[in-house]
Design a protein around this motif. Structure first.
Motif, short mmCIF file in Angstrom:
data_model
loop_
_atom_site.label_atom_id
_atom_site.label_comp_id
_atom_site.label_asym_id
_atom_site.label_seq_id
_atom_site.Cartn_x
_atom_site.Cartn_y
_atom_site.Cartn_z
N PRO A 220 0.81 -1.22 0.00
CA PRO A 220 0.00 0.00 0.00
C PRO A 220 0.84 1.27 0.00
N GLU A 221 2.17 1.14 0.10
CA GLU A 221 3.01 2.33 0.34
C GLU A 221 3.80 2.74 -0.90
N THR A 222 3.49 3.94 -1.43
CA THR A 222 4.19 4.47 -2.61
C THR A 222 5.48 5.14 -2.16
N VAL A 235 3.11 8.12 2.36
CA VAL A 235 3.83 7.65 3.54
C VAL A 235 2.84 6.96 4.48
N LEU A 236 3.19 5.75 4.91
CA LEU A 236 2.35 5.02 5.85
C LEU A 236 3.15 4.72 7.10
N ALA A 237 2.55 4.88 8.25
CA ALA A 237 3.13 4.41 9.51
C ALA A 237 2.05 4.62 10.53
N GLY A 238 1.83 3.60 11.37
CA GLY A 238 0.71 3.61 12.30
C GLY A 238 -0.34 2.67 11.75
N THR A 239 -0.68 1.66 12.54
CA THR A 239 -1.51 0.56 12.06
C THR A 239 -2.46 0.10 13.14
N THR A 240 -3.68 -0.27 12.74
CA THR A 240 -4.57 -0.95 13.69
C THR A 240 -5.44 -1.94 12.94
N GLU A 264 3.10 9.77 16.54
CA GLU A 264 4.54 10.03 16.63
C GLU A 264 5.30 9.21 15.59
N GLU A 265 4.96 7.91 15.55
CA GLU A 265 5.58 6.99 14.60
C GLU A 265 5.38 7.53 13.17
N HIS A 266 4.17 8.04 12.92
CA HIS A 266 3.83 8.54 11.59
C HIS A 266 4.61 9.83 11.26
N ARG A 350 15.19 -8.33 -0.35
CA ARG A 350 14.52 -7.21 -1.04
C ARG A 350 13.30 -6.71 -0.29
N TYR A 351 12.96 -7.37 0.83
CA TYR A 351 11.84 -6.88 1.65
C TYR A 351 12.15 -5.46 2.13
N ALA A 352 11.17 -4.59 2.07
CA ALA A 352 11.27 -3.19 2.50
C ALA A 352 12.20 -2.37 1.59
N LEU A 370 6.47 -4.27 0.63
CA LEU A 370 5.86 -4.73 1.87
C LEU A 370 4.78 -5.75 1.52
N ARG A 371 4.29 -6.47 2.54
CA ARG A 371 3.23 -7.48 2.37
C ARG A 371 3.66 -8.39 1.20
N CYS A 372 4.86 -8.90 1.31
CA CYS A 372 5.45 -9.59 0.17
C CYS A 372 6.25 -10.83 0.60
N TYR A 384 7.77 -11.61 4.75
CA TYR A 384 8.31 -10.68 5.75
C TYR A 384 7.21 -9.73 6.23
N ALA A 385 7.28 -9.37 7.51
CA ALA A 385 6.42 -8.29 8.01
C ALA A 385 7.08 -7.66 9.21
N GLY A 386 6.91 -6.36 9.34
CA GLY A 386 7.55 -5.65 10.45
C GLY A 386 6.69 -4.52 10.95
N CYS A 387 7.14 -3.92 12.05
CA CYS A 387 6.39 -2.84 12.70
C CYS A 387 7.33 -1.76 13.19
N GLY A 388 6.85 -0.54 13.14
CA GLY A 388 7.60 0.57 13.70
C GLY A 388 7.51 0.53 15.23
N ILE A 389 8.67 0.53 15.88
CA ILE A 389 8.71 0.47 17.34
C ILE A 389 9.07 1.87 17.86
N MET A 404 -1.23 -9.61 11.20
CA MET A 404 -2.15 -8.92 10.25
C MET A 404 -1.45 -8.61 8.94
N LYS A 405 -0.20 -8.20 9.05
CA LYS A 405 0.52 -7.79 7.84
C LYS A 405 0.94 -9.00 6.99
N PHE A 406 1.03 -10.17 7.62
CA PHE A 406 1.34 -11.39 6.84
C PHE A 406 0.12 -11.89 6.06
C1 LIG Z 1 7.19 -2.60 7.95
C2 LIG Z 1 5.98 -2.78 7.45
O1 LIG Z 1 5.05 -1.78 7.33
C3 LIG Z 1 5.39 -0.45 7.66
C4 LIG Z 1 5.13 -0.18 9.08
C5 LIG Z 1 3.93 0.34 9.52
C6 LIG Z 1 3.65 0.47 11.01
O2 LIG Z 1 4.47 0.06 11.81
O3 LIG Z 1 2.56 0.94 11.39
C7 LIG Z 1 2.96 0.74 8.59
C8 LIG Z 1 3.22 0.71 7.27
C9 LIG Z 1 4.56 0.42 6.76
O4 LIG Z 1 5.25 1.62 6.57
C10 LIG Z 1 5.55 -4.12 6.93
O5 LIG Z 1 4.42 -4.22 6.41
O6 LIG Z 1 6.33 -5.07 6.98
#
Ligand SMILES: C=C(O[C@@H]1C=C(C(=O)O)C=C[C@H]1O)C(=O)O
Length: 415
Positions: A220-222, A235-240, A264-266, A350-352, A370-372, A384-389, A404-406
């Motif tokens: 979803p992220e250009t 730009v994407l960051a912040g998820t629920t 903040e993450e966003h 090549r993830y991310a 992402l989502r790949c 792969y899937a990850g989150c902003g900490i 969710m992201k997987f």
């Molecule tokens: C790192 C990933 O997604 C990123 C992290 C996000 C978050 O932590 O809220 C949201 C979108 C993406 O920028 C991923 O999907 O693996």
């Protein structure tokens, strides 16, 4: 090479290579490649600039007969770049033999051939002068089934890494770091990936659906788009999670928009994209407030950036400037990269990284991969899937967010 307009309305994916599809689509529009006339490989810290230089050189010498003149017509390469400078994964730009494209309701076909040294005198367009043969759409196949299991990092180890990242953030080492984990499976069937990419396109029509050299996903992220001097990014960051009923779903989106942790993450991700794009633009506007982006599996906080190119950069030059954004690395960038490499404990491949296409005029569309999943030649599939900490991230909630992201990729492999 020659691009001609065609009268076509059928979906593009059924015409893609069944085993090794080359696809870039959103809402049914984009480009699908067949065959390969040239492959530019690169690696290390200069992987994007080396590829960009090779591409500019190639484009300068191409003999182009483009009768359509849209972004994505004429000479086109599909690309996927490794996330990290140290990655063992190769980065690629692939020039297909045939490109089938669609944009704003217009369709075209491009046929590309390589002039060898001694037929320099021969006009390349001679070879391409017969009308390109478009393959017939193939019948639908079942998606190949892959059973996934955690890779080198167990869910417990992931939670421990998140807790350690929060300690370092609280100690003032950094503000944000993105931590990912892997799922690994095996692809047995001979069917290949066309059915998988078709499933992603049907289930996630509003994302960039891509398949490039075994890297397959729905992002979803250009990262950045260049279209006749216009620049844009999302730009994407912040998820629920999505809510179960309509009211709870709306409530979740509202909470996401108000959550200080997610804001903040966003904000860090937006700041990183703006500061790296701005030097290349004559003007750059960001949506004043983030908005909530609804996907079938989750909500994201999103900000769109739009601007005008100021320095003649190509899409690949901008990819080089913006990658890796704080959305997938963290802030400050250098500390975040070292921290994620240490705490994740695996090569992201090549993830991310940037995935997309560039044309001979320097226009292009690139997403963050992402989502790949990456499908290797031996059938190993790594998702792969990850989150902003950030400082108030909770390990269990971040683990749940990776699940969710997987979901898109696990389901596209029949899970
Ligand atoms: C790192 C990933 O997604 C990123 C992290 C996000 C978050 O932590 O809220 C949201 C979108 C993406 O920028 C991923 O999907 O693996």
């Amino acid at each position: 090479m020659r691009t001609v307009a065609v009268d076509e309305t059928e979906p593009l994916i059924p015409r893609a290579d069944p085993r090794n599809p080359l696809v870039w689509l959103r809402r049914g529009e984009g480009v699908v490649g067949l065959g390969e006339v040239l492959r530019i490989e690169s690696s290390g810290p200069t992987r994007v600039e080396d590829a960009a230089a090779a591409w500019t050189e190639l484009a300068a010498h191409a003999d182009v007969d483009d009768r359509v003149g849209l972004p994505g017509t004429g000479l086109v390469a599909f690309g996927a770049f490794a996330f990290a400078d140290e990655s063992a994964a190769t980065s690629v730009l692939l020039v297909p033999e045939i490109v089938m494209g669609r944009r704003d309701g217009r369709a075209w076909v491009t046929r590309i051939s390589l002039a060898t040294g001694d037929d320099e005198a021969q006009d390349v367009s001679d070879e391409a002068s017969e009308d390109p043969v478009i393959p017939e759409p193939a019948p639908r196949r079942k998606v190949p089934r892959v059973t996934f299991a955690p890779g080198s990092v167990t869910p417990d180890a992931y939670e421990a890494a998140v807790a350690e990242a929060v300690r370092r953030i609280d100690a003032g080492d950094l503000s944000k770091v993105v931590l990912a984990r892997q799922l690994v499976g095996e692809l047995h069937e001979d069917d290949g990936l066309r059915a998988t990419i078709n499933r992603l396109a049907e289930d996630y029509p509003d994302t960039w659906v891509f398949a490039v050299d075994g890297l397959i996903g729905a992002s979803p992220e250009t990262l950045v788009r260049v279209d006749h001097g216009q620049v844009s990014a999302r730009v994407l960051a912040g998820t629920t999670a999505r809510g179960a009923g309509e009211a709870s779903d709306r409530e979740r989106a509202a909470q996401l928009l108000e959550s200080p942790k997610n804001r903040e993450e966003h904000a860090l991700a937006v700041a990183s994209a703006v500061s790296t794009l701005e030097p290349h633009t004559a003007r750059l506007d960001a949506s004043p407030e983030p908005f909530t982006l609804q996907l079938p599996n989750l909500w994201h906080l999103a900000t769109d950036l739009k601007g005008t190119l100021g320095d003649g950069s190509t899409a690949l030059d901008l990819v080089r400037a913006v990658h890796p954004t704080a959305a997938v690395a963290g802030t400050p960038r250098k500390v975040a990269l070292a921290t994620l490499a240490e705490l994740e404990g695996f090569d992201r491949g090549r993830y991310a990284g940037p995935v997309g296409w560039v044309d001979g005029d320097g226009d292009g569309e690139w997403a963050i991969a992402l989502r790949c999943a990456q499908v290797d030649a031996d059938g190993t599939v790594t998702a792969y899937a990850g989150c902003g900490i950030v400082h108030d991230s909770a390990p269990a909630a971040e683990l749940a967010e990776t699940v969710m992201k997987f979901q898109p990729i696990v389901e596209a492999f029949g899970g």
